[in-house]
Design a protein around this motif. Structure first.
Motif, PDB file in Angstrom:
ATOM      1  N   GLU A   8      17.837  25.927  -7.224  1.00  0.00           N
ATOM      2  CA  GLU A   8      18.659  25.832  -8.241  1.00  0.00           C
ATOM      3  C   GLU A   8      17.831  25.310  -9.734  1.00  0.00           C
ATOM      4  O   GLU A   8      16.838  24.494  -9.600  1.00  0.00           O
ATOM      5  N   VAL A   9      18.096  26.014 -10.911  1.00  0.00           N
ATOM      6  CA  VAL A   9      17.256  25.497 -11.929  1.00  0.00           C
ATOM      7  C   VAL A   9      18.035  24.576 -12.750  1.00  0.00           C
ATOM      8  O   VAL A   9      17.154  23.637 -13.272  1.00  0.00           O
ATOM      9  N   ALA A  10      19.293  24.607 -12.584  1.00  0.00           N
ATOM     10  CA  ALA A  10      19.985  23.447 -13.526  1.00  0.00           C
ATOM     11  C   ALA A  10      19.407  21.941 -13.278  1.00  0.00           C
ATOM     12  O   ALA A  10      19.012  21.362 -14.304  1.00  0.00           O
ATOM     13  N   PRO A  11      19.348  21.572 -12.037  1.00  0.00           N
ATOM     14  CA  PRO A  11      19.007  20.263 -12.011  1.00  0.00           C
ATOM     15  C   PRO A  11      17.412  19.930 -12.510  1.00  0.00           C
ATOM     16  O   PRO A  11      17.251  18.723 -13.297  1.00  0.00           O
ATOM     17  N   THR A  12      16.717  20.896 -12.015  1.00  0.00           N
ATOM     18  CA  THR A  12      15.128  20.897 -12.584  1.00  0.00           C
ATOM     19  C   THR A  12      15.145  20.894 -14.167  1.00  0.00           C
ATOM     20  O   THR A  12      14.425  20.131 -14.885  1.00  0.00           O
ATOM     21  N   LEU A  13      16.051  21.612 -14.847  1.00  0.00           N
ATOM     22  CA  LEU A  13      16.112  21.608 -16.309  1.00  0.00           C
ATOM     23  C   LEU A  13      16.522  20.185 -16.793  1.00  0.00           C
ATOM     24  O   LEU A  13      16.047  19.690 -17.723  1.00  0.00           O
ATOM     25  N   ARG A  14      17.565  19.789 -16.173  1.00  0.00           N
ATOM     26  CA  ARG A  14      18.304  18.190 -16.713  1.00  0.00           C
ATOM     27  C   ARG A  14      17.210  17.406 -16.510  1.00  0.00           C
ATOM     28  O   ARG A  14      16.983  16.410 -17.320  1.00  0.00           O
ATOM     29  N   LYS A  38      13.511  13.438 -18.996  1.00  0.00           N
ATOM     30  CA  LYS A  38      12.153  12.965 -18.996  1.00  0.00           C
ATOM     31  C   LYS A  38      11.555  13.125 -20.533  1.00  0.00           C
ATOM     32  O   LYS A  38      10.777  12.163 -21.017  1.00  0.00           O
ATOM     33  N   MET A  39      11.541  14.355 -20.891  1.00  0.00           N
ATOM     34  CA  MET A  39      11.168  14.598 -22.267  1.00  0.00           C
ATOM     35  C   MET A  39      11.722  13.677 -23.283  1.00  0.00           C
ATOM     36  O   MET A  39      10.535  13.184 -23.961  1.00  0.00           O
ATOM     37  N   LEU A  40      12.884  13.648 -23.603  1.00  0.00           N
ATOM     38  CA  LEU A  40      13.281  12.649 -24.568  1.00  0.00           C
ATOM     39  C   LEU A  40      12.972  11.230 -24.378  1.00  0.00           C
ATOM     40  O   LEU A  40      12.285  10.476 -25.485  1.00  0.00           O
ATOM     41  N   GLN A  41      12.898  10.852 -23.151  1.00  0.00           N
ATOM     42  CA  GLN A  41      12.249   9.515 -22.946  1.00  0.00           C
ATOM     43  C   GLN A  41      10.892   9.586 -23.517  1.00  0.00           C
ATOM     44  O   GLN A  41      10.452   8.406 -23.922  1.00  0.00           O
ATOM     45  N   GLU A  42      10.048  10.173 -22.819  1.00  0.00           N
ATOM     46  CA  GLU A  42       8.563  10.251 -23.006  1.00  0.00           C
ATOM     47  C   GLU A  42       8.510  10.249 -24.384  1.00  0.00           C
ATOM     48  O   GLU A  42       7.427   9.795 -24.954  1.00  0.00           O
ATOM     49  N   GLY A  91      10.007   9.091 -26.671  1.00  0.00           N
ATOM     50  CA  GLY A  91      10.460   7.698 -27.299  1.00  0.00           C
ATOM     51  C   GLY A  91      12.016   7.806 -27.944  1.00  0.00           C
ATOM     52  O   GLY A  91      12.312   6.731 -28.675  1.00  0.00           O
ATOM     53  N   TYR A  92      12.726   8.672 -27.647  1.00  0.00           N
ATOM     54  CA  TYR A  92      14.143   8.573 -28.032  1.00  0.00           C
ATOM     55  C   TYR A  92      14.810   7.720 -26.866  1.00  0.00           C
ATOM     56  O   TYR A  92      14.777   7.837 -25.553  1.00  0.00           O
ATOM     57  N   ALA A  93      15.708   6.709 -27.212  1.00  0.00           N
ATOM     58  CA  ALA A  93      16.323   5.824 -26.447  1.00  0.00           C
ATOM     59  C   ALA A  93      17.621   6.525 -25.821  1.00  0.00           C
ATOM     60  O   ALA A  93      18.364   7.269 -26.542  1.00  0.00           O
ATOM     61  N   LEU A  94      17.805   6.457 -24.562  1.00  0.00           N
ATOM     62  CA  LEU A  94      18.908   7.172 -23.990  1.00  0.00           C
ATOM     63  C   LEU A  94      19.277   6.378 -22.786  1.00  0.00           C
ATOM     64  O   LEU A  94      19.128   6.403 -21.732  1.00  0.00           O
ATOM     65  N   PRO A  95      20.077   5.279 -23.064  1.00  0.00           N
ATOM     66  CA  PRO A  95      20.582   4.235 -22.349  1.00  0.00           C
ATOM     67  C   PRO A  95      21.487   4.697 -21.248  1.00  0.00           C
ATOM     68  O   PRO A  95      22.357   5.476 -21.710  1.00  0.00           O
ATOM     69  N   LEU A  96      21.268   4.922 -20.122  1.00  0.00           N
ATOM     70  CA  LEU A  96      22.111   5.428 -19.021  1.00  0.00           C
ATOM     71  C   LEU A  96      22.830   4.103 -18.059  1.00  0.00           C
ATOM     72  O   LEU A  96      24.031   4.560 -17.627  1.00  0.00           O
ATOM     73  N   LEU A  97      22.063   3.121 -17.987  1.00  0.00           N
ATOM     74  CA  LEU A  97      22.546   2.185 -17.141  1.00  0.00           C
ATOM     75  C   LEU A  97      23.665   1.147 -17.683  1.00  0.00           C
ATOM     76  O   LEU A  97      24.511   0.369 -17.018  1.00  0.00           O
ATOM     77  N   GLU A  98      23.456   1.000 -19.051  1.00  0.00           N
ATOM     78  CA  GLU A  98      24.354   0.236 -19.876  1.00  0.00           C
ATOM     79  C   GLU A  98      24.830   0.858 -20.735  1.00  0.00           C
ATOM     80  O   GLU A  98      24.354   1.702 -21.570  1.00  0.00           O
ATOM     81  N   MET A 121      22.597  10.436 -13.464  1.00  0.00           N
ATOM     82  CA  MET A 121      21.351  10.950 -14.071  1.00  0.00           C
ATOM     83  C   MET A 121      19.982   9.875 -14.103  1.00  0.00           C
ATOM     84  O   MET A 121      19.007  10.597 -14.100  1.00  0.00           O
ATOM     85  N   ALA A 122      20.673   8.800 -14.062  1.00  0.00           N
ATOM     86  CA  ALA A 122      19.387   7.706 -13.955  1.00  0.00           C
ATOM     87  C   ALA A 122      18.879   7.855 -12.540  1.00  0.00           C
ATOM     88  O   ALA A 122      17.462   7.356 -12.729  1.00  0.00           O
ATOM     89  N   GLN A 123      19.484   8.133 -11.602  1.00  0.00           N
ATOM     90  CA  GLN A 123      18.975   8.286 -10.233  1.00  0.00           C
ATOM     91  C   GLN A 123      18.551   9.672  -9.969  1.00  0.00           C
ATOM     92  O   GLN A 123      18.038   9.962  -8.881  1.00  0.00           O
ATOM     93  N   GLU A 124      18.446  10.499 -10.916  1.00  0.00           N
ATOM     94  CA  GLU A 124      17.989  12.013 -10.891  1.00  0.00           C
ATOM     95  C   GLU A 124      18.757  12.614  -9.712  1.00  0.00           C
ATOM     96  O   GLU A 124      18.428  13.566  -9.194  1.00  0.00           O
ATOM     97  N   ASP A 125      20.117  12.378  -9.672  1.00  0.00           N
ATOM     98  CA  ASP A 125      20.977  12.674  -8.454  1.00  0.00           C
ATOM     99  C   ASP A 125      21.915  13.803  -9.078  1.00  0.00           C
ATOM    100  O   ASP A 125      22.828  13.310  -9.660  1.00  0.00           O
TER     101      ASP A 125
END
Lengths: 240, 199
Positions: free
Chosen positions: A132-138, A143-147, A149-156, A197-201
């Motif tokens: 499956e490609v979708a999870p790999t792309l997500r 990862k790219m946005l976080q690397e 430096g864009y803030a993407l809060p997922l847990l709070e 998404m935070a768990q990559e699941d």
């Protein structure tokens, strides 16, 4: 890095992101390098029939490049095949183009991102392995946005409280997850999607749908008005 | 110093050629006007004639002076085979081998996602129509083995297979007279992956 960038760089691990014709017989190559980020170089004579580089300047292959120069456009001296070959076919190949387009658009030049480079490598490996490609792309998009430096809060959420799996949120670029009623426009999703998404699941079907909508909205927010060619091409193909 | 407007216009026009910058264009213009006026006249009329007379063959999409090109209208080719190539030069190379006797379709390009070249630019709608004429039985994809050529082959094959057509791809591997010691590792890896059983 002023002195370092003048010197010749030998056998750097790189991937080709894209090439453009340059003058009569040359190419301008956009590399994603491990230690220097996105670097552009001229491959002199690479479009000549017998050029040794001609067949190697293909995207998605681990290569080792030697270049020199201090201007924005370096001179490419030689190329060698890197470790292990990647064979992307069919859908995976188009996903590869998508990754490259994202990097070309969002990665600033000469900004080293070693972790992103290694993540890009493993993403290509996952695509080449099939499945499956979708999870790999997500995972890569996030990862790219976080690397970068864009803030993407997922847990709070935007108030700083822990995201609750059962609650509905409105995700707004630059602000994060708002409780229902706090915002007007954004991506509507449930808390579980963010936590997954935070768990990559990405095993949950609804998480897949909502994470795709979220990443699409975030990407177009950071990419600006110019649409992605790869997405346009897939839409055009569906019309046939 | 400024050049006369007509000369400036010529230089500007020559720059539409690939790989020709302002300096080369000026050199070409001086040469044509000073050293080779007969050549210049013949170039001008050849350009005009070609523009007026050359269109695309309605069957293979290659350049042609007639609505159907000589190769397509020749009766001695096998109409059940359709070979898809990127450029007219690819067609000429295949013809030189004297091994293929079917019909062709020339895309005049390839899908190139990062350059914005999509299905519209390479006439995929016309290829689909051509392949579904009821006579074509097998479509042979002879696009390049570059990432763009591969992407083109993949999408063309998906579209054709969905319409119940038989699709094949030209083989790749070691070149004629190729020695394993000297072949590049990309080709070698592909050759190993796509090995075939000996019958």
């Amino acid at each position: 890095m002023a002195a370092g960038s003048i010197a010749r760089q030998d056998q750097q691990p790189v991937f080709v992101l894209h090439t453009y014709p340059f003058k009569e017989t040359s190419l301008v190559v956009e590399f994603f390098t491990r230690d220097f980020g996105r670097v552009a170089a001229v491959a002199k004579g690479a479009r000549r029939p017998r050029s040794a580089m001609r067949g190697m300047l293909q995207a998605f292959q681990p290569l080792q490049a030697t270049w020199s120069g201090k201007s924005e456009l370096r001179n490419l001296h030689s190329l060698e095949w890197g470790e292990g070959l990647l064979l992307l076919n069919g859908e995976a190949l188009m996903c590869g183009f998508y990754l490259n387009e994202l990097l070309l658009r969002l990665l600033p030049r000469e900004d080293a991102h070693e972790a992103l480079f290694s993540y890009y490598t493993s993403t290509l490996r996952a695509l080449a392995a099939g499945g499956e490609v979708a999870p790999t792309l997500r995972r890569f998009e996030l990862k790219m946005l976080q690397e970068l430096g864009y803030a993407l809060p997922l847990l709070e959420d935007a108030r700083g409280e822990a995201v609750a799996p059962a609650l509905e949120y409105l995700y707004v670029p630059e602000r994060g997850a708002l409780r229902e009623g706090e915002g007007q426009s954004g991506v509507q999703l449930r808390g579980k999607t963010l936590l997954d998404m935070a768990q990559e699941d990405y095993s949950d079907a609804l998480t897949q749908v909502q994470s795709k909508q979220l990443m699409r909205t975030l990407m177009s927010h950071y990419l600006g008005d110019k649409p992605l060619y790869t997405r346009q091409l897939l839409m055009d193909l569906q019309e046939l | 110093m400024k050049n006369p407007p007509a000369l400036e216009h010529l230089v500007e026009s020559l720059r539409c050629l690939p790989g020709v910058g302002p300096k080369s264009a000026l050199r070409m213009a001086y040469h044509l006007l000073q050293r080779d006026r007969a050549g210049a006249a013949s170039l001008a009329s050849a350009l005009q004639t070609a523009l007026n007379q050359i269109g695309h063959c309605s069957l293979c999409n290659n350049f042609s002076e007639e609505p159907v090109c000589p190769l397509c209208s020749k009766g001695n080719r096998d109409p059940s085979l359709l070979c898809v190539v990127e450029m007219p030069t690819d067609l000429l190379m295949l013809e030189q081998t004297h091994t293929y006797h079917g019909m062709y379709f020339v895309l005049m390009g390839r899908l190139s996602p990062l350059d914005g070249v999509g299905p519209r630019e390479i006439h995929l709608d016309r290829l689909l129509k051509r392949a579904q004429d009821g006579i074509v039985e097998e479509i042979i994809l002879a696009t390049n083995y570059t990432v763009e050529g591969e992407a083109t082959a993949h999408y063309v094959s998906e579209l054709l297979k969905a319409r119940g057509l038989k699709v094949s791809r030209i083989a790749r591997g070691l070149p004629m007279g190729g020695e394993i010691e000297h072949v590049d590792s990309g080709t070698l890896a592909q050759a190993m992956m796509e090995r075939r059983a000996i019958k």
